[in-house]
Design a protein around this motif. Structure first.
Motif, mmCIF file in Angstrom:
data_model
loop_
_atom_site.group_PDB
_atom_site.id
_atom_site.type_symbol
_atom_site.label_atom_id
_atom_site.label_comp_id
_atom_site.label_asym_id
_atom_site.label_seq_id
_atom_site.Cartn_x
_atom_site.Cartn_y
_atom_site.Cartn_z
ATOM 1 N N HIS A 56 67.722 50.858 42.306
ATOM 2 C CA HIS A 56 67.449 52.282 42.076
ATOM 3 C C HIS A 56 66.422 52.754 43.104
ATOM 4 O O HIS A 56 65.470 52.052 43.407
ATOM 5 C CB HIS A 56 66.897 52.456 40.654
ATOM 6 C CG HIS A 56 66.926 53.886 40.197
ATOM 7 N ND1 HIS A 56 66.020 54.808 40.621
ATOM 8 C CD2 HIS A 56 67.793 54.539 39.380
ATOM 9 C CE1 HIS A 56 66.290 55.974 40.059
ATOM 10 N NE2 HIS A 56 67.367 55.832 39.298
ATOM 11 N N HIS A 57 66.631 53.953 43.640
ATOM 12 C CA HIS A 57 65.740 54.410 44.720
ATOM 13 C C HIS A 57 64.285 54.555 44.248
ATOM 14 O O HIS A 57 63.364 54.463 45.051
ATOM 15 C CB HIS A 57 66.249 55.705 45.354
ATOM 16 C CG HIS A 57 66.147 56.911 44.488
ATOM 17 N ND1 HIS A 57 65.152 57.836 44.632
ATOM 18 C CD2 HIS A 57 66.912 57.308 43.458
ATOM 19 C CE1 HIS A 57 65.311 58.771 43.716
ATOM 20 N NE2 HIS A 57 66.379 58.481 42.988
ATOM 21 N N LEU A 58 64.051 54.733 42.907
ATOM 22 C CA LEU A 58 62.666 54.848 42.435
ATOM 23 C C LEU A 58 61.920 53.522 42.597
ATOM 24 O O LEU A 58 60.740 53.504 42.951
ATOM 25 C CB LEU A 58 62.627 55.276 40.965
ATOM 26 C CG LEU A 58 62.855 56.757 40.691
ATOM 27 C CD1 LEU A 58 62.939 57.001 39.193
ATOM 28 C CD2 LEU A 58 61.755 57.609 41.308
ATOM 29 N N ASP A 62 58.687 52.671 45.000
ATOM 30 C CA ASP A 62 57.451 52.015 44.564
ATOM 31 C C ASP A 62 57.048 50.895 45.515
ATOM 32 O O ASP A 62 55.868 50.713 45.814
ATOM 33 C CB ASP A 62 57.622 51.435 43.143
ATOM 34 C CG ASP A 62 57.431 52.495 42.073
ATOM 35 O OD1 ASP A 62 57.063 53.627 42.449
ATOM 36 O OD2 ASP A 62 57.650 52.207 40.893
ATOM 37 N N LYS A 65 55.685 52.510 48.811
ATOM 38 C CA LYS A 65 54.379 53.180 48.720
ATOM 39 C C LYS A 65 53.220 52.204 48.550
ATOM 40 O O LYS A 65 52.105 52.489 48.912
ATOM 41 C CB LYS A 65 54.381 54.126 47.508
ATOM 42 C CG LYS A 65 54.854 55.533 47.802
ATOM 43 C CD LYS A 65 54.463 56.407 46.622
ATOM 44 C CE LYS A 65 55.306 57.653 46.547
ATOM 45 N NZ LYS A 65 55.201 58.282 45.222
ATOM 46 N N GLU A 66 53.472 51.077 47.918
ATOM 47 C CA GLU A 66 52.415 50.096 47.592
ATOM 48 C C GLU A 66 51.352 50.669 46.648
ATOM 49 O O GLU A 66 51.461 51.793 46.206
ATOM 50 C CB GLU A 66 51.754 49.567 48.860
ATOM 51 C CG GLU A 66 52.709 48.755 49.715
ATOM 52 C CD GLU A 66 51.961 47.859 50.667
ATOM 53 O OE1 GLU A 66 51.284 48.386 51.539
ATOM 54 O OE2 GLU A 66 52.031 46.608 50.517
ATOM 55 N N HIS A 67 50.309 49.835 46.358
ATOM 56 C CA HIS A 67 49.221 50.195 45.433
ATOM 57 C C HIS A 67 49.713 50.646 44.066
ATOM 58 O O HIS A 67 49.157 51.535 43.448
ATOM 59 C CB HIS A 67 48.322 51.273 46.033
ATOM 60 C CG HIS A 67 47.775 50.855 47.346
ATOM 61 N ND1 HIS A 67 47.017 49.719 47.474
ATOM 62 C CD2 HIS A 67 47.895 51.374 48.585
ATOM 63 C CE1 HIS A 67 46.695 49.580 48.752
ATOM 64 N NE2 HIS A 67 47.209 50.563 49.455
ATOM 65 N N GLN A 68 50.834 50.066 43.622
ATOM 66 C CA GLN A 68 51.295 50.344 42.271
ATOM 67 C C GLN A 68 50.418 49.601 41.272
ATOM 68 O O GLN A 68 49.734 48.655 41.628
ATOM 69 C CB GLN A 68 52.750 49.868 42.094
ATOM 70 C CG GLN A 68 53.707 50.559 43.014
ATOM 71 C CD GLN A 68 53.709 52.054 42.818
ATOM 72 O OE1 GLN A 68 53.813 52.525 41.708
ATOM 73 N NE2 GLN A 68 53.528 52.804 43.892
ATOM 74 N N ARG A 69 50.430 50.048 40.024
ATOM 75 C CA ARG A 69 49.737 49.280 39.005
ATOM 76 C C ARG A 69 50.642 48.119 38.602
ATOM 77 O O ARG A 69 51.863 48.210 38.714
ATOM 78 C CB ARG A 69 49.400 50.152 37.798
ATOM 79 C CG ARG A 69 50.589 50.696 37.115
ATOM 80 C CD ARG A 69 50.257 51.607 35.973
ATOM 81 N NE ARG A 69 51.474 51.812 35.233
ATOM 82 C CZ ARG A 69 51.871 51.069 34.217
ATOM 83 N NH1 ARG A 69 51.117 50.095 33.781
ATOM 84 N NH2 ARG A 69 53.021 51.274 33.629
ATOM 85 N N LYS A 71 53.071 45.991 36.671
ATOM 86 C CA LYS A 71 54.003 46.481 35.647
ATOM 87 C C LYS A 71 55.297 45.675 35.645
ATOM 88 O O LYS A 71 55.583 44.938 36.575
ATOM 89 C CB LYS A 71 54.304 47.953 35.885
ATOM 90 C CG LYS A 71 54.999 48.258 37.194
ATOM 91 C CD LYS A 71 55.210 49.754 37.347
ATOM 92 C CE LYS A 71 55.698 50.071 38.766
ATOM 93 N NZ LYS A 71 55.823 51.487 39.012
ATOM 94 N N GLU A 73 59.214 46.827 34.893
ATOM 95 C CA GLU A 73 60.112 47.939 34.534
ATOM 96 C C GLU A 73 61.535 47.436 34.442
ATOM 97 O O GLU A 73 61.980 46.638 35.273
ATOM 98 C CB GLU A 73 60.009 49.051 35.578
ATOM 99 C CG GLU A 73 58.786 49.938 35.388
ATOM 100 C CD GLU A 73 58.705 51.021 36.438
ATOM 101 O OE1 GLU A 73 57.927 51.967 36.260
ATOM 102 O OE2 GLU A 73 59.412 50.912 37.454
ATOM 103 N N PRO A 199 47.287 45.207 32.311
ATOM 104 C CA PRO A 199 48.492 45.979 32.022
ATOM 105 C C PRO A 199 49.701 45.074 31.763
ATOM 106 O O PRO A 199 50.588 45.426 31.000
ATOM 107 C CB PRO A 199 48.707 46.809 33.299
ATOM 108 C CG PRO A 199 47.372 46.904 33.928
ATOM 109 C CD PRO A 199 46.672 45.629 33.597
ATOM 110 N N ASP B 225 59.514 57.272 35.214
ATOM 111 C CA ASP B 225 58.713 57.201 36.439
ATOM 112 C C ASP B 225 57.455 58.075 36.315
ATOM 113 O O ASP B 225 56.364 57.661 36.703
ATOM 114 C CB ASP B 225 59.572 57.674 37.623
ATOM 115 C CG ASP B 225 58.915 57.367 38.946
ATOM 116 O OD1 ASP B 225 58.581 56.193 39.177
ATOM 117 O OD2 ASP B 225 58.712 58.308 39.745
ATOM 118 N N ARG B 232 49.178 55.221 35.573
ATOM 119 C CA ARG B 232 48.419 54.811 36.759
ATOM 120 C C ARG B 232 47.199 55.716 36.954
ATOM 121 O O ARG B 232 46.093 55.230 37.178
ATOM 122 C CB ARG B 232 49.329 54.907 37.986
ATOM 123 C CG ARG B 232 48.919 53.975 39.098
ATOM 124 C CD ARG B 232 49.890 54.115 40.244
ATOM 125 N NE ARG B 232 49.184 54.154 41.512
ATOM 126 C CZ ARG B 232 49.615 54.817 42.573
ATOM 127 N NH1 ARG B 232 50.729 55.516 42.517
ATOM 128 N NH2 ARG B 232 48.915 54.791 43.683
#
Lengths: 323, 323, 323, 323, 323
Positions: A56-58, A62, A65-69, A71, A73, A199, B225, B232
């Motif tokens: 999925h493009h979402l 992520d 972009k990096e710096h995600q929390r 998680k 999914e 988290p 999302d 976040r």
């Protein structure tokens, strides 16, 4: 740069490295277990991944972009997982948190990271040594990788814990101002570590209670094991934070105690010196009729009075512990 | 002022702007996706909205009153959403929170706001660029808009985070009293930011677990999302608050340390000056028999004693780190 | 070293000790209740255990590694339990936490520990005395063992509680600096105790609400009793922590009070001595026309003035409670 | 004193006031909506209520005793609700909380209060203006009343918020000791306000999720609206409490800063005066050979030295910001 | 000592006291409601109870051991309840918590306590006065007893609340050091009170949501009433704790303020006395050419200078509020 490893769960042999444009095809064969590691991904790599695995493009976004929390999914057909590998580096034990993105399907694992992840080496080695690796699918691979990352938190926390013990000793002993700065540095590191692990606790808790079509029951036990380790790490971080808070309180109390000590000393010294000076002042008066002034040993007598008063006060103040 | 955009999901073309009194009619056609943006609404606009879309008067009332808490409310046929766009404006980085009210139906989106919202421009642009926009209905539009708003919190928090790093350096280095005021200003801003984002966390959590007849499963992923981004942002705010608390603690400890330092210095200086003055006092006594008074170099001797005593004390106090 | 005890639930007699390689066989007989205690386990012992009981390698791994967090894990056919026995040892009441690993099956109990566990002796004795021991299976054995461990926390907490009462008295009475260090030692011990008992609370809560095929309803009541004791211990720990926090606050306030007292005294002493010195200074002036200087009792007058001023100030300062 | 209003939901007209002994009878007619307001109830009024409406004696008891916590209790056929109306009264903005007991049946509302409740007037007026009042039964009446009460908290909180802003300015500017007392007064008021509103949050949350046979779905929306307002008020109170805590912290830090400033000043002044006095002391010595004493401008020289030393120290201390 | 009361729910008469060895028999008759009160129980009494009522040995054990946490435990056929009656006794308002163990069956109530419980008298009296006592079974008896105990907490909390108000006044007025000790005593009492009531809150909450075969719906309402009172007490305790915390904060701030005041005064007094002494020092110098020394009114001039400088400084320092 995409590196691939592929295990044939029927022949139980590793097949040769496969070109990155054929990975998707390979994954269609349920008997293959494929691990694709994407280090320092280019924009082209992302396009490739999306095309080959139909992510999925979402989730691709992520990764990019990096710096995600941290998680986990759930997307149709795969899990998208974000974890952080922690390491103390450099001379001053700078805390480095390296992001690792994982796409976990039933028979494939895709790892994406812009900085080198030590746990990948560990997981690869353990996978090659594991006897029944063919039976657990990509889930085992994910377990080995996540477990290596989560387990690395413990020795790191042990280092911080030892540092804190030293700091505590310093506080009750001879205090170095630098210790304060050190306390706050550790406090901050614990904050970052906590943010990168807690988290996951809630997410794993939810995941483990759900029906999980992707993995067999036998593999499920491994995820429970990771969950257990995550809780252990999170609990240890919380305990260390509590102890650091307690150390701070100790520091403030000791500081207050020292201030009291200093003030008592100031009062004592002032009292002694002022009293002695008073005697000198008295014999500095210009009265015409001051018998002591004419005494032969008047001067000696005055000096001795001064020493006497000073000593008496000193002894008294020593006794009441003000000096 | 009501501005409208309308997409035909069959022809996949944008239709011309439509007069505000025909919007309701237009929305009856399920193949149209309508976005009505009401900027700086007049009392008449509200009456229009209520009439055209048949909105519940309680939600219209909430729009009219403003200063609602961030929320997502379910009304028959539509969601009523309140969000706040955050921006640091002016020279002193004043935090501005601009309220945005959203009415989200299956095929329409109504946005109401009394101050200009930057995210509306962004969302509009992205919607025009989105390839499969006709398939997701008004849900995609809502996603683009909310995502633009929520994502704008991150750079703002980065600015605050950098400011806090500077403040921390100031605390351990040379301290400026203004830093304290700055700490409290940031603390307050974080409080307002938290208040404008955390209520959404719980609401989204509830919404995502519920059966949602309004939107397709494919659109659901987008709301997940936004939820992820809200968490976040909320986590980051909590971390910053923790760090600010830690900075305050550091400040108080450093302050205590400085007080100790000053008191020691006061004690030291008093001790030196009083001791030296005592010598002067002694030779100011009027005894007839004070041999030093008659010495040729008595005066020099006295001055040298003073310097000597002062120096000895100074060296001693320097050594025990009281000066 | 493996020690075994075996109860025949039909004949209700204890059978002879059995060789460690036959334990697994023995456990297949549902009428036997087997307790195998593995003290200071060797690598060979672990291999044996895994082979005899068919334990999952993850639980064996946890035993081997030690320093696990307290937990109850469900594996197919058995529970894996980690507990800590607490004792205050040595002259300075050092807190010792000794890990005990328990494998609890329907009719067997395996205990693994590298340090001697006192509760094992207690549980063994009580089991031999218990009248209806044959009816409860291995569950009763587990209850006796866990209950002995959990109940041992209470007297230990009583000791800490008494120590805290003494410390509190010291704070409002004559304070010894060592008390502060003692407070922080207790605070740390409570932190460790809490960490070794509270995780069990949540786990037991979950276990007791679940359907439990392993044990009969009659045995269930015993586990509820352990749960009750765990809550009691956890509540007591929390209360002690609250009271310790309160003691710390009291200490800081008392410290502040003392500082105020000291400062007042400093001010008072300075004021008295400076005032008296001023009089001496006045009569040390060299004016040609100072009538008092020529008085016969001028000197006596000056001394009496000094005493008078000093006394008046002293009485005044005593009255306003500054001295 | 019992006042009654009665609406006929068929004729949609208000019927005449009814004697208090016929209320129960009237309520049997489902087409009547009855509001009985009991102000300053006598013991007889309570007996009447119990007899007419058949209220459970526990709820009558709660009315009689007063000082209940805010709550919503379900009894067979009616809800018993306790709320507090808040007002700042008098010159010093004393917080007054006035208890209101509500018995809410499907077609009747009984309000009991010993002090006058402003919201009753408001609710009555709005009810008379409401167009579809006959369709919503007594639920609408309850909504109007509770909403008037809950909404009155907001302007009150705004007043407290403004007061806090002023206090904060005072803290960083010129501080008045009275401000501290004011801070604690507001803190206490917030505590009372919170206590009178937050219990309702949980109760409403539970009520709204339950099946509610008493009221229609259309009326349900109104209760959701009250719930929303309660949350808003509760959130605002929590935010104000946080900000007050932050203000207190600011105050303590500023206080610490001032103490540091004062101590520096004390040290500086002592240093200057002591140094200058030392010079006077030196020239007060009685050595026979002190050349300066014989100089013609010796005195001037000494005075100038004093001024010089004082000035130099003053300039230096100004420069290092100690004065 | 066992005392029994027995009510026949058919004849609605109290039957004569029954010998303690026949109680069990009596309870088999469902038309009897039996209350057995065991004061200061002997070992024999416990054996009797176990035999007569067939109580589980774990609950008997809890009675015997005492110092249980407040709880409600469900055993087959009865509830085992532990409560604490609270009273402030003696001159210094020592908090006494007296344990009461209750065995509550469908038609019997057994109360066990080693110290006299006031609520037992109250409950007995109310039961005798209660009109429909025969219809509610032993549940009503339990309600009357528990309600009497829980309601006794409120006046006790009112006493503590008044004490706290006095303390607060003392803090802002003239402070007595004993107030600090008083604050901590109340803090501790609140801690104990909280510990003896809050565990009941959760237990009652669980009980009330469960299906309860032991008691009729009509009796259920009474347990809900106790639950309501428990919450009220628990909420009040929490509010008092909050207020005490706030009082402590106020105390620390006021203390800080006083310290600032004292330091300013110290600085002021030192400054004045040192300045005046300096003048005396100047005229104590031995220069041959000091014109003032020869003046006729030089001495007066000097004294007036001293008074002048002193007064000027005094006025200035009064004006800037340092004195």
């Amino acid at each position: 740069m995409i590196t691939t490893v592929c295990l044939d769960s029927v022949s139980k042999e590793f097949t040769d490295k496969i070109p990155s444009t054929n990975i998707g095809e390979m994954c269609l064969d349920e008997n293959k277990i494929v691990w694709a590691d994407v280090a320092d991904p280019t924009s082209e790599d992302f396009t490739n991944l999306a095309a080959e695995f139909n992510f999925h493009h979402l989730s691709i976004e992520d990764c990019r972009k990096e710096h995600q929390r941290p998680k986990v999914e759930e997307y149709p057909g795969y899990y998208f997982i974000v974890l952080y590998e922690a390491e103390l580096t450099g001379e001053h034990d700078h805390l480095e948190l390296r992001e690792l993105n994982i796409f976990l399907g039933a028979n494939y694992l895709v790892t994406v990271h812009s900085r080198p992840i030590r746990a990948i080496k560990t997981a690869e080695r353990l996978w090659h040594e594991w006897t029944d690796r063919a039976e657990h699918g990509a889930g085992l691979l994910a377990y080995l990788l996540m477990d290596a990352i989560v387990d690395d938190y413990m020795p790191l926390l042990d280092i911080l814990s030892e540092r804190m013990d030293e700091l505590e000793d310093q506080i009750f002993g001879e205090f170095q101002p630098a210790a304060l700065e050190e306390i706050f540095r550790i406090k901050k590191q614990l904050l970052y570590l906590r943010r990168s692990i807690t988290p996951l606790r809630d997410v794993f808790n939810t995941l483990l209670r759900r029906e999980q079509p992707l993995f067999a029951r036998a593999t499920h036990v491994y995820f429970q094991d990771i969950f257990d380790h995550i809780i252990r790490v999170a609990d240890t971080i919380d305990t260390l934070r509590d102890m650091l808070g307690s150390t701070m309180d100790a520091y403030l109390s000791v500081q207050g105690n020292r201030m009291n000590m200093i003030m008592k000393r100031l009062t004592s010294i002032s009292t002694i010196l002022m009293s002695v000076t008073l005697i000198a002042g008295i014999y500095g008066m210009n009265f015409q009729h001051m018998p002591e002034l004419g005494w032969k040993y008047g001067y000696i007598f005055a000096l001795l009075s001064m020493v006497g008063v000073g000593l008496l006060l000193y002894i008294y103040l020593k006794k009441v512990k003000w000096l």
